[in-house]
Design a protein around this motif. Structure first.
Motif, mmCIF file in Angstrom:
data_model
loop_
_atom_site.group_PDB
_atom_site.id
_atom_site.type_symbol
_atom_site.label_atom_id
_atom_site.label_comp_id
_atom_site.label_asym_id
_atom_site.label_seq_id
_atom_site.Cartn_x
_atom_site.Cartn_y
_atom_site.Cartn_z
ATOM 1 N N HIS A 100 0.814 -1.230 0.000
ATOM 2 C CA HIS A 100 0.000 0.000 0.000
ATOM 3 C C HIS A 100 0.842 1.272 0.000
ATOM 4 C CE1 HIS A 100 -4.126 -1.529 0.783
ATOM 5 N NE2 HIS A 100 -3.466 -2.581 1.270
ATOM 6 N N GLU A 101 2.129 1.130 -0.076
ATOM 7 C CA GLU A 101 3.034 2.281 0.045
ATOM 8 C C GLU A 101 2.715 3.086 1.312
ATOM 9 O OE1 GLU A 101 3.914 5.179 -3.315
ATOM 10 O OE2 GLU A 101 4.952 3.354 -3.906
ATOM 11 N N ARG A 102 2.847 2.393 2.462
ATOM 12 C CA ARG A 102 2.524 3.022 3.739
ATOM 13 C C ARG A 102 3.742 3.053 4.661
ATOM 14 N NH1 ARG A 102 -3.270 -0.057 4.632
ATOM 15 N NH2 ARG A 102 -4.547 1.630 3.790
ATOM 16 N N ALA A 103 3.659 3.938 5.634
ATOM 17 C CA ALA A 103 4.643 3.929 6.730
ATOM 18 C C ALA A 103 3.951 3.320 7.946
ATOM 19 C CB ALA A 103 5.098 5.340 7.048
ATOM 20 N N PHE A 104 4.596 2.382 8.605
ATOM 21 C CA PHE A 104 4.059 1.772 9.818
ATOM 22 C C PHE A 104 4.866 2.212 11.028
ATOM 23 C CE2 PHE A 104 0.669 -1.380 9.604
ATOM 24 C CZ PHE A 104 0.370 -1.351 8.248
ATOM 25 N N LEU A 105 4.153 2.690 12.039
ATOM 26 C CA LEU A 105 4.779 2.956 13.340
ATOM 27 C C LEU A 105 4.464 1.745 14.201
ATOM 28 C CD1 LEU A 105 3.458 6.616 13.930
ATOM 29 C CD2 LEU A 105 5.451 5.877 12.581
ATOM 30 N N ILE A 106 5.487 1.113 14.742
ATOM 31 C CA ILE A 106 5.272 -0.130 15.501
ATOM 32 C C ILE A 106 5.853 0.020 16.907
ATOM 33 C CG2 ILE A 106 5.774 -2.612 15.561
ATOM 34 C CD1 ILE A 106 6.218 -2.150 12.388
ATOM 35 N N GLU A 107 4.977 -0.100 17.905
ATOM 36 C CA GLU A 107 5.465 0.022 19.291
ATOM 37 C C GLU A 107 5.850 -1.338 19.848
ATOM 38 O OE1 GLU A 107 3.460 2.495 22.562
ATOM 39 O OE2 GLU A 107 3.319 0.430 23.304
ATOM 40 N N VAL A 108 7.057 -1.399 20.426
ATOM 41 C CA VAL A 108 7.503 -2.635 21.075
ATOM 42 C C VAL A 108 7.734 -2.369 22.565
ATOM 43 C CG1 VAL A 108 8.556 -3.487 18.932
ATOM 44 C CG2 VAL A 108 9.993 -2.341 20.624
ATOM 45 N N TYR A 156 10.663 8.194 1.474
ATOM 46 C CA TYR A 156 9.694 8.260 0.371
ATOM 47 C C TYR A 156 10.368 8.839 -0.886
ATOM 48 C CZ TYR A 156 5.481 9.257 -2.254
ATOM 49 O OH TYR A 156 4.528 9.284 -3.233
ATOM 50 N N LEU A 157 11.069 9.941 -0.672
ATOM 51 C CA LEU A 157 11.689 10.624 -1.824
ATOM 52 C C LEU A 157 12.767 9.760 -2.473
ATOM 53 C CD1 LEU A 157 11.930 14.258 -0.381
ATOM 54 C CD2 LEU A 157 10.275 13.349 -2.041
ATOM 55 N N ARG A 158 13.424 8.922 -1.664
ATOM 56 C CA ARG A 158 14.461 8.040 -2.226
ATOM 57 C C ARG A 158 13.868 6.805 -2.905
ATOM 58 N NH1 ARG A 158 17.524 6.025 1.520
ATOM 59 N NH2 ARG A 158 16.588 7.071 3.289
ATOM 60 N N GLY A 159 12.553 6.742 -2.987
ATOM 61 C CA GLY A 159 11.900 5.692 -3.763
ATOM 62 C C GLY A 159 11.539 4.440 -2.991
ATOM 63 N N LYS A 160 11.613 4.479 -1.664
ATOM 64 C CA LYS A 160 11.191 3.282 -0.913
ATOM 65 C C LYS A 160 9.672 3.136 -1.017
ATOM 66 C CE LYS A 160 14.943 2.798 2.348
ATOM 67 N NZ LYS A 160 15.338 2.145 3.589
ATOM 68 N N ASN A 161 9.194 1.904 -1.065
ATOM 69 C CA ASN A 161 7.736 1.733 -1.152
ATOM 70 C C ASN A 161 7.104 1.405 0.198
ATOM 71 O OD1 ASN A 161 8.480 -0.870 -0.853
ATOM 72 N ND2 ASN A 161 7.814 -1.572 -2.872
ATOM 73 N N HIS A 162 7.893 1.508 1.251
ATOM 74 C CA HIS A 162 7.367 1.352 2.606
ATOM 75 C C HIS A 162 8.344 2.028 3.560
ATOM 76 C CE1 HIS A 162 10.264 -2.037 2.314
ATOM 77 N NE2 HIS A 162 10.637 -1.511 3.456
ATOM 78 N N ALA A 163 7.894 2.275 4.765
ATOM 79 C CA ALA A 163 8.824 2.718 5.817
ATOM 80 C C ALA A 163 8.349 2.103 7.130
ATOM 81 C CB ALA A 163 8.853 4.242 5.908
ATOM 82 N N ILE A 164 9.316 1.637 7.900
ATOM 83 C CA ILE A 164 9.009 1.038 9.202
ATOM 84 C C ILE A 164 9.710 1.870 10.270
ATOM 85 C CG2 ILE A 164 9.344 -1.007 10.680
ATOM 86 C CD1 ILE A 164 7.489 -1.696 8.390
ATOM 87 N N ALA A 165 8.935 2.350 11.237
ATOM 88 C CA ALA A 165 9.538 3.049 12.388
ATOM 89 C C ALA A 165 9.226 2.221 13.633
ATOM 90 C CB ALA A 165 8.936 4.447 12.527
ATOM 91 N N VAL A 166 10.284 1.729 14.290
ATOM 92 C CA VAL A 166 10.083 0.966 15.524
ATOM 93 C C VAL A 166 10.197 1.946 16.693
ATOM 94 C CG1 VAL A 166 10.921 -0.909 16.985
ATOM 95 C CG2 VAL A 166 11.034 -1.140 14.506
ATOM 96 N N ILE A 167 9.193 1.956 17.552
ATOM 97 C CA ILE A 167 9.171 2.911 18.671
ATOM 98 C C ILE A 167 9.120 2.135 19.992
ATOM 99 C CG2 ILE A 167 7.915 4.857 19.707
ATOM 100 C CD1 ILE A 167 6.818 5.478 16.930
ATOM 101 N N ALA A 168 10.132 2.316 20.811
ATOM 102 C CA ALA A 168 10.144 1.656 22.117
ATOM 103 C C ALA A 168 9.059 2.287 22.990
ATOM 104 C CB ALA A 168 11.510 1.840 22.774
ATOM 105 N N VAL A 185 4.270 13.200 4.656
ATOM 106 C CA VAL A 185 5.608 12.629 4.422
ATOM 107 C C VAL A 185 5.635 11.762 3.164
ATOM 108 C CG1 VAL A 185 6.278 12.663 6.861
ATOM 109 C CG2 VAL A 185 5.121 10.640 5.943
ATOM 110 N N GLY A 186 4.532 11.763 2.417
ATOM 111 C CA GLY A 186 4.462 10.930 1.202
ATOM 112 C C GLY A 186 3.683 9.667 1.474
ATOM 113 N N PHE A 187 4.083 8.933 2.492
ATOM 114 C CA PHE A 187 3.390 7.682 2.842
ATOM 115 C C PHE A 187 2.131 7.977 3.651
ATOM 116 C CE2 PHE A 187 7.979 6.387 3.072
ATOM 117 C CZ PHE A 187 7.964 5.437 2.058
ATOM 118 N N GLU A 188 1.151 7.094 3.493
ATOM 119 C CA GLU A 188 0.038 7.042 4.445
ATOM 120 C C GLU A 188 0.588 6.379 5.710
ATOM 121 O OE1 GLU A 188 -4.420 5.527 4.032
ATOM 122 O OE2 GLU A 188 -3.081 4.758 2.493
#
Ligand code: ADP
Ligand code: F6P
Length: 321
Positions: free
Chosen positions: A160-168, A209-221, A240-243
């Motif tokens: 889906h070309e999305r950014a996911f914020l993931i809490e661990v 996004y601008l560098r052409g990645k089709n996803h982004a993952i941010a891991v948040i403690a 930021v480009g991504f949903e």
């Protein structure tokens, strides 16, 4: 020493069962009787003791959680609670105690040691925040569970070309976030040990996004300065480009069958704890140092906190590009 007891305390961690099994079987092999204390310091205060033989610990090696159950108990933190606990141990003729748990549980173990009771601790917590050991029981399994989730989330994020914020999890320690960020290929990682301002988080995601990645993952403690909801709220106002989507992994990280690493660690620590009791080495926690199981004084263990290794943070920065 003829009769000992074992308990699991604080947050459960995968590998506590293999640790109980190793304590019981190794103690019996050394001619001792073993009692399990149900529900940690709560069960100790209530006198909830159960005789454990080799049969009671059959078939638990592969099971997550803890057959003895666990609990958190405020009364045990008081001098009166600790006196009552000592009385219960004496009533049952217990001469030594193995406490398997996190830093709080080990503080409880130290309190009993300071009152003259023979105690040995085993580090059991997914957070890897315990001083005096390279790894605590449960960390490796939790990390693998997180990686499995990250891999799955990346599949849907890319589609889906999305950014996911993931809490661990990890309480105030960034170990799980940092390691899962590196090993799960995250674009950025927020940990308590290193702040990142929200503007920079947005800039990093936009850059991906601008560098052409089709996803982004941010891991948040969970212990990071900026919590996942705050980050998500901020990103609503910054394209930021991504949903953006958020996932909180929660207690899924605590369950599941212990990994091979955790089974081995738990087994070695359980055997070593009994070795310490037999040799009269009390008031210590069994730690993994290099390849060795070595006793570390509980005073030292509880006076420091193990933070995430910042060399890994620098590595994560390079590898996330
Ligand atoms: P963990 O062991 O996973 O860090 P907690 O910090 O909740 O979990 O501690 C587990 C239990 O250990 C507490 O509920 C309490 O009974 C006991 N405990 C924690 N801190 C102390 C302390 N300073 N003195 C005595 N007992 C403690
Ligand atoms: O210490 C283990 C841990 O799972 C932490 O990572 C987390 O902050 C906490 O326990 C959650 O506690 P509870 O099980 O009480 O929700």
């Amino acid at each position: 020493m003829k009769r000992i007891a074992v308990m699991t305390s604080g947050g459960d961690a995968p590998g506590m069962n293999p640790a109980i099994r190793a304590v019981v079987r190794s103690a019996i092999a050394n001619g001792m009787e073993v009692y399990g204390i149900r529900q940690a310091y709560s069960g100790l205060l209530a006198g909830d003791f159960e005789r454990l033989t080799n049969r009671e610990v059959s078939g638990i090696l592969q099971r997550g959680g803890t057959i003895l159950q666990t609990a958190r108990n405020e009364e045990f933190k008081t001098a009166q609670g600790q006196r009552r606990a000592l009385r219960r141990l004496n009533e049952h003729g217990i001469e030594g105690l193995v406490v398997i748990g996190g830093d709080g549980s080990l503080r409880g173990a130290l309190a009993l040691h300071q009152q003259g009771f023979p105690v040995v601790g085993i580090p059991g917590s997914i957070d890897n925040d315990i001083w005096g050991t390279n790894m605590s029981i449960g960390v490796d399994t939790a990390l693998n569970t997180i990686l499995d989730a990250l891999d799955r989330l990346r599949d849907t994020a890319s589609s889906h070309e999305r950014a996911f914020l993931i809490e661990v999890m990890g309480r105030n320690c960034g170990y799980l976030a940092l390691m899962s960020g590196i090993l799960g290929g995250a674009e950025l990682t927020l940990i308590p040990e290193r702040d990142m301002e929200l503007d920079e988080v947005a800039a990093r995601l936009e850059d991906a996004y601008l560098r052409g990645k089709n996803h982004a993952i941010a891991v948040i403690a969970e212990g990071a300065k900026h919590k996942i909801d705050e980050v998500a709220e901020f990103l609503k106002g910054h394209n930021v480009g991504f949903e953006v989507r958020i996932t909180i992994l929660g207690h899924i990280q605590r369950g599941g069958s212990p990994s091979a690493f955790d089974r081995l660690l738990a087994t070695r620590m359980g055997v070593k704890a009994i070795d310490c009791l037999c040799k009269g080495t009390f008031g210590v926690m069994v730690g993994l140092n290099g390849r060795d199981m070595s006793p570390v004084p509980l005073e030292e263990v509880t006076s420091r906190t193990r933070a995430a290794n910042m060399e890994y943070y620098d590595l994560a920065e390079i590898l996330s590009r």
